[in-house]
Scaffold this active site. Structure first.
Site, PDB file in Angstrom:
ATOM      1  N   HIS A  76       5.428   7.059   5.464  1.00  0.00           N
ATOM      2  CA  HIS A  76       5.063   8.504   6.010  1.00  0.00           C
ATOM      3  C   HIS A  76       3.430   7.994   6.448  1.00  0.00           C
ATOM      4  CE1 HIS A  76       8.750  10.306   5.253  1.00  0.00           C
ATOM      5  NE2 HIS A  76       8.663   9.873   4.155  1.00  0.00           N
ATOM      6  N   ASP A 318       8.263   4.862  -0.138  1.00  0.00           N
ATOM      7  CA  ASP A 318       8.227   6.124   0.142  1.00  0.00           C
ATOM      8  C   ASP A 318       6.781   6.520   0.084  1.00  0.00           C
ATOM      9  OD1 ASP A 318       9.026   8.548   1.376  1.00  0.00           O
ATOM     10  OD2 ASP A 318      10.467   9.068  -0.358  1.00  0.00           O
ATOM     11  N   HIS A 322      -0.443  13.361   0.811  1.00  0.00           N
ATOM     12  CA  HIS A 322      -0.553  14.277   0.920  1.00  0.00           C
ATOM     13  C   HIS A 322      -2.195  14.834   0.588  1.00  0.00           C
ATOM     14  CE1 HIS A 322       3.366  15.797   1.811  1.00  0.00           C
ATOM     15  NE2 HIS A 322       3.773  15.346   0.858  1.00  0.00           N
TER      16      HIS A 322
HETATM   17  O1  DOR Z   1       8.819  13.714  -1.222  1.00  0.00           O
HETATM   18  C1  DOR Z   1       8.995  13.515  -0.068  1.00  0.00           C
HETATM   19  N1  DOR Z   1       8.100  13.578   0.793  1.00  0.00           N
HETATM   20  N2  DOR Z   1      10.191  13.233   0.333  1.00  0.00           N
HETATM   21  C2  DOR Z   1      10.487  13.039   1.586  1.00  0.00           C
HETATM   22  O2  DOR Z   1      11.688  13.078   1.965  1.00  0.00           O
HETATM   23  C3  DOR Z   1       9.536  13.461   2.678  1.00  0.00           C
HETATM   24  C4  DOR Z   1       8.306  13.078   2.013  1.00  0.00           C
HETATM   25  C5  DOR Z   1       7.176  13.547   3.060  1.00  0.00           C
HETATM   26  O3  DOR Z   1       7.074  13.258   4.136  1.00  0.00           O
HETATM   27  O4  DOR Z   1       6.069  14.087   2.548  1.00  0.00           O
HETATM   28 ZN    ZN Z   2      13.264  10.877   2.164  1.00  0.00          ZN
HETATM   29 ZN    ZN Z   3      10.631   9.525   3.055  1.00  0.00          ZN
END
Ligand code: DOR
Ligand code: ZN
Ligand code: ZN
Length: 447
Positions: A76, A318, A322
């Site tokens: 992301h 993943d 943040h």
């Molecule tokens: O923990 C997560 N954060 N799971 C997700 O599927 C999305 C991701 C995010 O975009 O922050």
């Molecule tokens: Zn996800």
């Molecule tokens: Zn994800």
């Protein structure tokens, strides 16, 4: 000869000398010189060419393992819309520092990547700021809302490598089914985030720990039920399918059932689901909040077995950065996810110590390139010179304050790992060099 000092651009004609070259696509594991000309693999030689034979730059790779470039199929990057969490520049530079030559970017940006124009924009913007390749993943539904089909064909034509509503599952079975039918002839796979939406708001795996802490949980069933649903859609439509971040032992059973039926479905696991369990939330540590949640000790063990058996054949970080405030909020308000790119490789190798090196490399490169249909995954002559160099035994301690990523939350802070990226090479250019870890380079010209 020392490594090219300071991570500087060494040009696209380089001899990478004396590494242990591990390439599962060629069934190769041996000391070689990788000859790169014009950003492309030109030869793999048993011995180094004499310096007088070539005007190319030489980089001494003794002590390193050199592999096809690692590709992270699930990150992301937060741009557009949330550049306070991450920018394309910081995210892709973090990828280089983590040993990745390419990443696939999920579409849950603001606005989301849900049409051809936004796919093209992401390709342009990412190429302008970083050398690491960035492949857009298009949303399945408009605004990822699960209601109206997004224009899959125009996104495919624009360069999307896959489709996903990641962040949530595609809520409507009807819409997902029609999307899969419509896209059945496209090679780009669907990537499922498997969590039943009725468990939205859960902050932890539902089990003994959630009961003890009195927190709302999401059980393994939430994942396994959607995995089964999506696999049935794959079976019915013939669409190529992939399950993101599998975390529950029950889901492995569903995957094995699908394989026995001959369904084309692959699956990935994250380093955190291979390493961390729900007991880490006992102190209400919001840094450990993630979707799908960290599960039980038994689930973690099952993930490791699933990789050993080949039921899971792809690794993904993943990477979900943040801001500090968003992660330091009380558990119920904290954003799920954490920074993964700069620790993923080390944490994955640590979890799977003893697995053949060729399997580890395939799960981070060859198998990912095959899933996404992108170049790379092989050092075969004529391939782009995208390479990841690793030190297998160079112990280090995870210090998130040193991350290039803006996201500093990680469940691995303070952990000590042995494996460490040594160098990242894209199109023959060294874009990360552990000898000068803070440096990264702009996109090489003419890539
Ligand atoms: O923990 C997560 N954060 N799971 C997700 O599927 C999305 C991701 C995010 O975009 O922050
Ligand atoms: Zn996800
Ligand atoms: Zn994800």
């Amino acid at each position: 000869m020392p490594l090219d000092g300071g991570g500087t651009k060494v040009g696209r004609n380089v001899d990478f000398v004396g590494a242990r070259v591990v390439d599962p696509s060629l069934a190769l594991d041996g000391i070689r010189t990788v000859v790169v000309r014009n950003g492309t693999i030109a030869a793999l030689l048993d011995r180094a060419p004499a310096a007088s034979d070539t005007s190319a730059r030489r980089i001494d790779c003794a002590g390193m393992v050199l592999c096809p470039g690692f590709i992270d199929p699930h990150v992301h990057l937060r741009e557009p819309g949330d550049s306070h969490k991450e920018t394309l520049a910081t995210g892709l530079t973090a990828a280089a520092a983590g040993g990745f030559t390419a990443v696939a970017a999920m579409p849950n940006t603001r606005p989301p990547i849900d049409d051809g124009q936004r796919v093209r924009q992401l390709l342009r913007d990412s190429a302008a700021v970083a050398a690491v390749r960035c492949y857009p993943i298009g949303a399945v539904t408009v605004a990822r809302e699960g209601r109206a089909l997004a224009p899959l064909r125009s996104m495919a034509a624009a360069g999307a490598v896959a489709f996903s509503d990641d962040g949530a599952c595609t809520t409507s079975l009807k819409v997902l089914f029609h999307a899969a039918l419509l896209a059945a002839d496209l090679p780009m796979p669907f990537l499922s985030h498997c969590e039943d939406p009725s468990f939205a708001g859960a902050v932890i795996h539902e089990g003994e720990t959630s009961d003890r802490l009195g927190l709302p949980g999401s059980p393994s069933l939430s994942e396994a039920a959607i995995a089964a649903r999506d696999i049935l859609v794959a079976q019915t439509t013939g669409k190529a399918w992939h399950l993101c971040h599998v975390s529950a032992e029950t889901t492995i059973g569903v995957l094995e059932w699908a394989r026995a039926q001959g369904t084309r479905v692959t699956a990935e696991v994250t380093p955190h689901h291979l390493q961390c369990n729900d007991e880490m939330l006992s102190s209400f540590d919001a840094r450990c909040r993630v979707n799908p949640p960290l599960r039980s000790v038994q689930d973690v063990a099952a993930m490791r077995v699933a990789v050993r058996r080949g039921t899971i054949s792809i690794f993904a970080s993943d990477h979900a950065p943040h801001s500090e405030e968003e992660k330091e909020a009380p558990l119920s308000h904290a954003s799920p996810g954490f920074s993964g790119l700069e620790v993923a490789v080390a944490a994955t190798f640590d979890a799977l110590d003893g697995l053949p090196l060729a399997t580890m490399v395939a799960n981070y490169s060859t198998n990912v390139a095959a899933l996404l249909g992108v170049p790379g995954g092989s050092l075969q002559v004529g391939s782009p010179a995208d390479m990841t160099a690793l030190y297998l035994d160079r112990p280090w301690t995870v210090d998130p304050t040193l991350f290039v990523s803006k996201g500093r939350a990680t469940p691995f802070a303070g952990r000590r790992f042995k494996v460490r990226p040594a160098m990242t090479v894209v199109g023959g250019c060294v874009v990360f060099n552990a000898a000068a870890p803070t440096q990264a380079l702009p996109a090489p010209a003419g890539r």
